[in-house]
Design a protein around this motif. Structure first.
Motif, PDB file in Angstrom:
ATOM      1  N   ASP A 290      -6.412  23.970  56.030  1.00  0.00           N
ATOM      2  CA  ASP A 290      -6.963  24.900  55.034  1.00  0.00           C
ATOM      3  C   ASP A 290      -5.877  25.753  54.387  1.00  0.00           C
ATOM      4  O   ASP A 290      -6.173  26.769  53.752  1.00  0.00           O
ATOM      5  CB  ASP A 290      -8.014  25.798  55.672  1.00  0.00           C
ATOM      6  CG  ASP A 290      -7.453  26.612  56.846  1.00  0.00           C
ATOM      7  OD1 ASP A 290      -6.324  26.321  57.278  1.00  0.00           O
ATOM      8  OD2 ASP A 290      -8.153  27.531  57.316  1.00  0.00           O
ATOM      9  N   SER A 291      -4.609  25.333  54.554  1.00  0.00           N
ATOM     10  CA  SER A 291      -3.499  26.115  54.016  1.00  0.00           C
ATOM     11  C   SER A 291      -2.717  25.286  52.997  1.00  0.00           C
ATOM     12  O   SER A 291      -3.094  24.172  52.633  1.00  0.00           O
ATOM     13  CB  SER A 291      -2.579  26.566  55.157  1.00  0.00           C
ATOM     14  OG  SER A 291      -1.542  27.390  54.665  1.00  0.00           O
ATOM     15  N   HIS A 292      -1.618  25.859  52.525  1.00  0.00           N
ATOM     16  CA  HIS A 292      -0.757  25.184  51.551  1.00  0.00           C
ATOM     17  C   HIS A 292       0.647  25.751  51.701  1.00  0.00           C
ATOM     18  O   HIS A 292       0.871  26.741  52.411  1.00  0.00           O
ATOM     19  CB  HIS A 292      -1.260  25.425  50.118  1.00  0.00           C
ATOM     20  CG  HIS A 292      -1.152  26.858  49.692  1.00  0.00           C
ATOM     21  ND1 HIS A 292      -2.175  27.766  49.876  1.00  0.00           N
ATOM     22  CD2 HIS A 292      -0.129  27.565  49.125  1.00  0.00           C
ATOM     23  CE1 HIS A 292      -1.797  28.950  49.426  1.00  0.00           C
ATOM     24  NE2 HIS A 292      -0.553  28.855  48.967  1.00  0.00           N
ATOM     25  N   ILE A 293       1.605  25.130  51.012  1.00  0.00           N
ATOM     26  CA  ILE A 293       2.962  25.679  50.908  1.00  0.00           C
ATOM     27  C   ILE A 293       3.533  25.284  49.558  1.00  0.00           C
ATOM     28  O   ILE A 293       3.280  24.183  49.059  1.00  0.00           O
ATOM     29  CB  ILE A 293       3.867  25.203  52.066  1.00  0.00           C
ATOM     30  CG1 ILE A 293       5.205  25.962  52.031  1.00  0.00           C
ATOM     31  CG2 ILE A 293       4.094  23.685  52.029  1.00  0.00           C
ATOM     32  CD1 ILE A 293       6.021  25.811  53.304  1.00  0.00           C
ATOM     33  N   THR A 294       4.271  26.200  48.933  1.00  0.00           N
ATOM     34  CA  THR A 294       4.900  25.971  47.638  1.00  0.00           C
ATOM     35  C   THR A 294       6.399  25.780  47.825  1.00  0.00           C
ATOM     36  O   THR A 294       7.053  26.581  48.499  1.00  0.00           O
ATOM     37  CB  THR A 294       4.655  27.166  46.695  1.00  0.00           C
ATOM     38  OG1 THR A 294       3.242  27.334  46.517  1.00  0.00           O
ATOM     39  CG2 THR A 294       5.319  26.949  45.351  1.00  0.00           C
ATOM     40  N   VAL A 295       6.936  24.714  47.224  1.00  0.00           N
ATOM     41  CA  VAL A 295       8.367  24.427  47.298  1.00  0.00           C
ATOM     42  C   VAL A 295       8.990  24.642  45.920  1.00  0.00           C
ATOM     43  O   VAL A 295       8.536  24.075  44.919  1.00  0.00           O
ATOM     44  CB  VAL A 295       8.628  22.989  47.774  1.00  0.00           C
ATOM     45  CG1 VAL A 295      10.144  22.711  47.840  1.00  0.00           C
ATOM     46  CG2 VAL A 295       7.988  22.748  49.143  1.00  0.00           C
ATOM     47  N   CYS A 296      10.035  25.464  45.877  1.00  0.00           N
ATOM     48  CA  CYS A 296      10.790  25.733  44.645  1.00  0.00           C
ATOM     49  C   CYS A 296      12.193  25.171  44.776  1.00  0.00           C
ATOM     50  O   CYS A 296      12.756  25.135  45.868  1.00  0.00           O
ATOM     51  CB  CYS A 296      10.866  27.235  44.377  1.00  0.00           C
ATOM     52  SG  CYS A 296       9.258  28.040  44.196  1.00  0.00           S
ATOM     53  N   GLY A 297      12.757  24.756  43.657  1.00  0.00           N
ATOM     54  CA  GLY A 297      14.117  24.244  43.653  1.00  0.00           C
ATOM     55  C   GLY A 297      15.133  25.316  43.295  1.00  0.00           C
ATOM     56  O   GLY A 297      14.904  26.514  43.496  1.00  0.00           O
TER      57      GLY A 297
END
Length: 496
Positions: A231-238
């Motif tokens: 039920d979660s997420h994660i955001t990846v930035c460059g």
């Protein structure tokens, strides 16, 4: 057979005309900062007229702007072979060698060019700057030997001697009952607003942030496994590269970091952009706030050599002092090299390896507390790039390796992973999916260096399926401080 008339040019003449048209097209694309397309145009000119030194030197200039320094070296060398007196070929090879940190080789090229054009003012300036850099490197090498046995600066720094003066009007950290400073959400928000107004926080608080984050990094393995619940997420930035106002825009679009809104920033936080201090202090502060929900991967620009050339070292010394620059360097050496998200997605800055069979355990065995080596697994993690064709080949950068889709598949299958996410390269749309959908490049610095015109992006993974979802964004206005404002002056006109 009748001779070719004036109205019917020969094949060679027609080829020369078309080559010049391609060169002119390349020059226009270069002027408009479309450097990858410029390389293609110059390549067409070379195919039509392979013995023209100008075409190779022009393509070398475009490769330099794309940071493909290995390819620039090859093109400049070819131009010199065709025309040993063509001064721009020496310029280009000197520029490429300098950008790679090969200062002695760069100095040789520039001295050779000076034999051809001893009065050229631009060349004389480049020679002076390169000579200074060679002398600086020799001095630092001697100093390093002299102080080789000294403990790290971060272990000897006495924060208690740094009094926060009453006259300081900026954000202040709270103190705990035992008198130690604490990082709170309110402080970080206030600090980011202070940065937005081009004001700094007190050096005591900056040092507190850096040392707290370093302590957290030291507790991590080279490869950090991050659970992403259903039920979660994660955001990846460059790459962010010191573009602080674009970093704020990411948080405006996607929300501030929190335990419910985790992030991973995939290296190259600093250099080139002239708000690198603000970027890295904000990111390290969030690391301290949310050590298990905010993650930072080391990039190739988290290193002494890159920081000396591309601006971060000079910026820290301008905004704070040399001690802080050294403690940043020590902290960068403790940053993890890779992350595995949800047991499926590997995130690292550069790419994969020259040898088959590399495992996550092999990465974990590396001694990461060091400056990046010139070759081997750690170097390739930070520097390698994907290539569309199978197999491996020399990197266009001159460092790391270019690896094909078969290499990606074999690595992922061997390590029971689904996807590689990496950064390290400007992409016009901010991201690129390659290698049969098993490799993603994500780049988060829009209009890179105020000149590339590219979009940026970040990618979000939901724990339920770990499928990538992309968000693109464009550059936002920033104060009139040019990129590379604190970089080595040799580099200010690089590739021009």
């Amino acid at each position: 057979m009748a001779a070719a008339s004036e109205d019917c040019p020969s094949g060679a003449e027609e080829g020369g005309r078309l080559a010049e048209e391609s060169k002119a097209e390349g020059n226009g694309l270069f002027k408009d900062h479309h450097f990858a397309q410029a390389v293609e145009a110059y390549s067409r000119a070379i195919d039509l007229s392979p013995d023209n030194a100008i075409y190779y030197a022009n393509r070398a200039a475009a490769h330099i702007r794309l940071e493909n320094y290995g390819s620039a070296l090859e093109d400049a060398t070819k131009a010199m072979e065709i025309d040993p007196k063509y001064i721009k070929a020496y310029y280009r090879r000197g520029d490429a060698n300098f950008a790679l940190g090969k200062f002695k080789e760069a100095l040789k090229d520039l001295k050779k060019a000076a034999e051809v054009a001893p009065r050229d003012p631009a060349l004389r300036k480049k020679l002076l700057e390169c000579s200074k850099e060679v002398k600086r490197i020799r001095f630092e090498e001697a100093l390093a030997v002299e102080h080789d046995q000294e403990p790290p600066r971060s272990e000897t720094l006495d924060l208690d001697t740094m009094t926060v003066e009453e006259s300081y009007k900026g954000p202040r950290m709270d103190c705990s009952k035992d008198g130690k400073y604490m990082i709170t959400v309110e402080f970080v928000k206030d600090m980011m607003e202070e940065f937005k107004e081009q004001r700094l926080v007190h050096k005591r608080f900056a040092f507190e942030i850096i040392l707290m984050a370093q302590k957290i990094f030291k507790s991590k393995e080279n490869v950090v496994h991050v659970d992403v619940p259903q039920d979660s997420h994660i955001t990846v930035c460059g790459d962010v590269h010191g573009q602080y106002y674009d970093l704020l825009n990411i948080f405006d679009i996607n929300g501030l970091p929190s335990e419910e809104n985790p992030y991973l920033f995939n290296g190259d936080f600093v250099d080139r952009g002239s708000f690198s201090v603000e970027v890295i202090l904000a990111l390290l502060a969030f690391k301290c706030l949310y050590p298990n929900h905010f993650h930072l991967t080391r990039g190739n620009h988290e290193s002494r050599a890159m920081n000396k050339m591309y601006g971060f070292d000079g910026e820290v010394k301008h905004k704070y002092n040399g001690t802080m620059a050294e403690i940043f360097r020590e902290t960068f050496c403790w940053m993890p090299l890779a992350f595995v998200l949800g047991g499926k997605v590997l995130v690292l800055h550069g790419g994969l390896f020259t040898q088959d069979g590399v495992t996550l355990e092999d990465i974990n065995k590396l001694d990461r507390n060091r400056e990046p080596p010139d070759d081997g697994i750690m170097c390739e993690i930070l520097w390698s790039d994907p290539h569309p064709l199978p197999g491996r080949r020399a990197s266009q950068r001159g460092v790391g390796v270019a690896f094909g889709p078969d290499v990606t598949k074999a690595f992922l299958d061997n390590n029971k992973l689904d996807l590689v996410v990496r950064s390290h390269e400007v992409k016009e749309e901010g991201y690129e999916i390659a290698h049969d959908g098993r490799l993603i490049t994500i780049f988060s610095a829009p209009n890179y260096c105020d000149s590339m015109g590219n979009k940026a992006a970040f990618v979000k993974f939901n724990g339920s399926d770990m499928v990538p979802h992309f968000t693109q964004f464009s550059a936002v206005p920033h104060p009139s401080v040019r990129p590379m404002a604190y970089a080595n002056s040799f580099l200010s006109g690089l590739g021009g």
